[in-house]
Motif scaffolding. Structure first.
Motif, PDB file in Angstrom:
ATOM      1  N   HIS A 279      -3.438 -17.450   1.393  1.00  0.00           N
ATOM      2  CA  HIS A 279      -3.986 -16.882   2.633  1.00  0.00           C
ATOM      3  C   HIS A 279      -4.768 -17.922   3.437  1.00  0.00           C
TER       4      HIS A 279
ATOM      5  N   ARG B 116      15.443 -14.422   2.983  1.00  0.00           N
ATOM      6  CA  ARG B 116      14.503 -13.291   3.007  1.00  0.00           C
ATOM      7  C   ARG B 116      13.981 -13.082   4.429  1.00  0.00           C
TER       8      ARG B 116
ATOM      9  N   GLY C 141       5.123 -13.782   5.810  1.00  0.00           N
ATOM     10  CA  GLY C 141       5.289 -12.934   4.640  1.00  0.00           C
ATOM     11  C   GLY C 141       6.310 -11.852   4.906  1.00  0.00           C
ATOM     12  N   THR C 142       7.024 -11.473   3.848  1.00  0.00           N
ATOM     13  CA  THR C 142       8.118 -10.497   4.001  1.00  0.00           C
ATOM     14  C   THR C 142       8.034  -9.371   2.982  1.00  0.00           C
TER      15      THR C 142
ATOM     16  N   ARG D 224       3.439 -10.280  -8.157  1.00  0.00           N
ATOM     17  CA  ARG D 224       2.215 -10.983  -7.736  1.00  0.00           C
ATOM     18  C   ARG D 224       0.965 -10.439  -8.423  1.00  0.00           C
TER      19      ARG D 224
ATOM     20  N   GLY E 276       5.981  -5.883   1.008  1.00  0.00           N
ATOM     21  CA  GLY E 276       5.795  -4.478   1.343  1.00  0.00           C
ATOM     22  C   GLY E 276       4.819  -4.256   2.478  1.00  0.00           C
ATOM     23  N   ILE E 277       3.703  -4.998   2.483  1.00  0.00           N
ATOM     24  CA  ILE E 277       2.696  -4.732   3.521  1.00  0.00           C
ATOM     25  C   ILE E 277       3.137  -5.315   4.864  1.00  0.00           C
TER      26      ILE E 277
ATOM     27  N   TRP F 224      -8.781  -2.915   6.248  1.00  0.00           N
ATOM     28  CA  TRP F 224      -8.510  -1.751   7.101  1.00  0.00           C
ATOM     29  C   TRP F 224      -9.438  -0.578   6.803  1.00  0.00           C
TER      30      TRP F 224
ATOM     31  N   ASN G 215      -1.943 -13.904  -2.285  1.00  0.00           N
ATOM     32  CA  ASN G 215      -3.374 -14.221  -2.151  1.00  0.00           C
ATOM     33  C   ASN G 215      -3.698 -15.716  -2.172  1.00  0.00           C
TER      34      ASN G 215
ATOM     35  N   HIS H 247       6.808 -20.564   6.334  1.00  0.00           N
ATOM     36  CA  HIS H 247       5.860 -19.629   6.948  1.00  0.00           C
ATOM     37  C   HIS H 247       5.280 -20.159   8.257  1.00  0.00           C
TER      38      HIS H 247
ATOM     39  N   GLU I 248      -4.706 -10.897   5.526  1.00  0.00           N
ATOM     40  CA  GLU I 248      -4.763  -9.851   4.492  1.00  0.00           C
ATOM     41  C   GLU I 248      -5.889 -10.112   3.490  1.00  0.00           C
ATOM     42  N   LYS I 249      -6.308  -9.028   2.867  1.00  0.00           N
ATOM     43  CA  LYS I 249      -7.326  -9.126   1.820  1.00  0.00           C
ATOM     44  C   LYS I 249      -6.660  -9.534   0.505  1.00  0.00           C
TER      45      LYS I 249
ATOM     46  N   SER J 290       8.969 -17.005   6.060  1.00  0.00           N
ATOM     47  CA  SER J 290       9.052 -16.784   4.621  1.00  0.00           C
ATOM     48  C   SER J 290       9.270 -18.135   3.961  1.00  0.00           C
ATOM     49  N   ALA J 291       9.096 -18.201   2.647  1.00  0.00           N
ATOM     50  CA  ALA J 291       9.466 -19.423   1.931  1.00  0.00           C
ATOM     51  C   ALA J 291      10.981 -19.480   1.731  1.00  0.00           C
TER      52      ALA J 291
ATOM     53  N   THR K 139       1.047 -12.950   3.213  1.00  0.00           N
ATOM     54  CA  THR K 139       1.581 -13.706   2.074  1.00  0.00           C
ATOM     55  C   THR K 139       0.765 -13.371   0.820  1.00  0.00           C
TER      56      THR K 139
ATOM     57  N   TYR L  80      -2.552   1.911   9.205  1.00  0.00           N
ATOM     58  CA  TYR L  80      -2.799   0.520   9.608  1.00  0.00           C
ATOM     59  C   TYR L  80      -2.920   0.344  11.122  1.00  0.00           C
TER      60      TYR L  80
END
Ligand SMILES: NC(=O)c1ccc[n+]([C@@H]2O[C@H](COP(=O)([O-])OP(=O)(O)OC[C@H]3O[C@@H](n4cnc5c(N)ncnc54)[C@H](OP(=O)(O)O)[C@@H]3O)[C@@H](O)[C@H]2O)c1
Length: 319
Positions: free
Chosen positions: A76, A38, A9-10, A162, A12-13, A122, A73, A55, A93-94, A33-34, A71, A276
């Motif tokens: 995941h 990116r 995944g690329t 998303r 914000g988080i 977290w 939701n 990925h 990730e949640k 990434s896909a 990535t 984090y």
């Protein structure tokens, strides 16, 4: 030993975790990434040696100690399963998955192969949350009877993002409602009953929910929203007082303890700014100790939350 992380995944988080990993003594050795451009751009920005246009290709090379899945939701569980099948520990990730059967599939695979898996919830590791847990355990408010909370961020509808895309697992509940749900379960126990009212965005995902839940010896009422900007706050109360987790409650910088309406403690939370880093630290600790799951964010915690995410989503679908 420096633990070598890969990131799927690329967004914000993913970008936010890189400095947390480095600050905790880890290194990021690969990003997937896909879109290869990116991935290349993310790798350049964050000084990551390997990048991939798929990925799962981060798992190639045999130089990865742990993967962080950031990535969208809906994928995941697929990304987590790829790590589990490769025998590589993984922080997911949640929300962990789109439903409980997918959570159970990944966790069964991890149990069978002896692979560490942790949901990146977290909040459970943050010092403000821990301070509240400690005060409740010490009897500061008596046995908790009531929790109220809201997690509301105003977001204009954008079908490309998303948050609003059904095919990417969008919706306010999975994005932000998971926090008050987790808080209520953590402080009051798993619910026995829940009722939700919701409104939908024009894209069909849930835009807002108001939820009431019955716990073994308490009630909670909470909301989550993409259409209202009224903050991210929570209060847990009992017969002898209340504890307020001030904005943003998932990493609260201040906890206020009131008795009879008067403030008896106004706690400035030391270390909230580390953000984090606590979840990265917990992964490092668990791997050093040879654990398969974190005692702070257990597989059962993830299952409980997912069970009620599923139930609430069923109730608001078609609202
Ligand atoms: N724990 C927390 O505090 C927290 C905070 C935010 C989000 N999250 C969770 O983390 C996950 C990812 O959230 P996010 O906020 O990082 O999402 P995001 O910024 O929207 O990124 C998600 C994905 O969108 C793609 N993307 C990124 N920039 C793009 C661009 N310019 N054009 C087209 N596509 C682009 C990337 O796909 P590729 O991977 O294919 O490059 C990326 O992995 C979600 O599951 C969310 O629930 C957790």
């Amino acid at each position: 030993m420096v633990l070598r992380w890969a990131i799927m995944g690329t967004g914000g988080i993913a970008a936010a975790l890189v400095p947390a990993i480095v600050a905790e003594g880890g290194s990021v050795v690969a990003v997937g990434s896909a879109d290869v451009d990116r991935a290349a751009s993310f790798a350049r920005t964050h000084d990551i040696p390997r990048h991939h246009g798929r990925h799962h290709h981060v798992l190639e090379g045999g130089d990865v100690d742990v993967v962080y899945i950031a990535t969208t939701n809906e994928r995941h569980h697929l990304d987590a399963m790829a790590c589990v099948e490769a025998g590589v520990p993984v922080l997911v990730e949640k929300p962990f998955a789109m439903d409980l059967s997918r959570v159970n599939g990944v966790l069964a695979g991890a149990a069978a192969r002896g692979v560490f898996v942790m949901e990146a919830m977290w909040m459970r590791l943050q010092p403000g949350f821990r301070a509240v847990e400690e005060r409740i355990a010490a009897g500061a408010i008596g046995e908790p009877t009531t929790l109220t909370a809201h997690f509301s961020i105003s977001r204009p509808v954008d079908p490309a993002r998303r948050w609003f895309a059904p095919e990417l697992g969008g919706g306010a509940l999975l994005d932000v409602g998971i926090y008050p749900l987790t808080l209520a379960i953590a402080l009051l126990g798993e619910p026995t009953e829940a009722r939700a009212l919701g409104t939908l965005a024009s894209t069909g995902v849930d835009a807002q929910l108001a939820v009431a839940m019955r716990h073994p010896r308490a009630l909670s009422s909470w909301s989550c929203s993409f259409v209202s900007d009224h903050g991210v706050e929570a209060v847990v109360g009992g017969p002898d007082g209340s504890l307020s987790l001030q904005h943003p409650f998932q990493n609260t910088p201040r906890v206020v303890h009131r008795v009879d309406g008067g403030i008896v403690e106004d706690l400035e939370v030391v270390g909230a700014e580390l953000g984090y880093r606590y979840e990265v630290r917990e992964v490092h600790r668990c791997l050093a100790d040879g654990l398969q799951q974190s005692p702070m964010v257990t597989w059962e915690h993830t299952r409980q939350v997912q069970r009620w995410l599923d139930a609430l989503r069923d109730q608001v679908a078609g609202s």
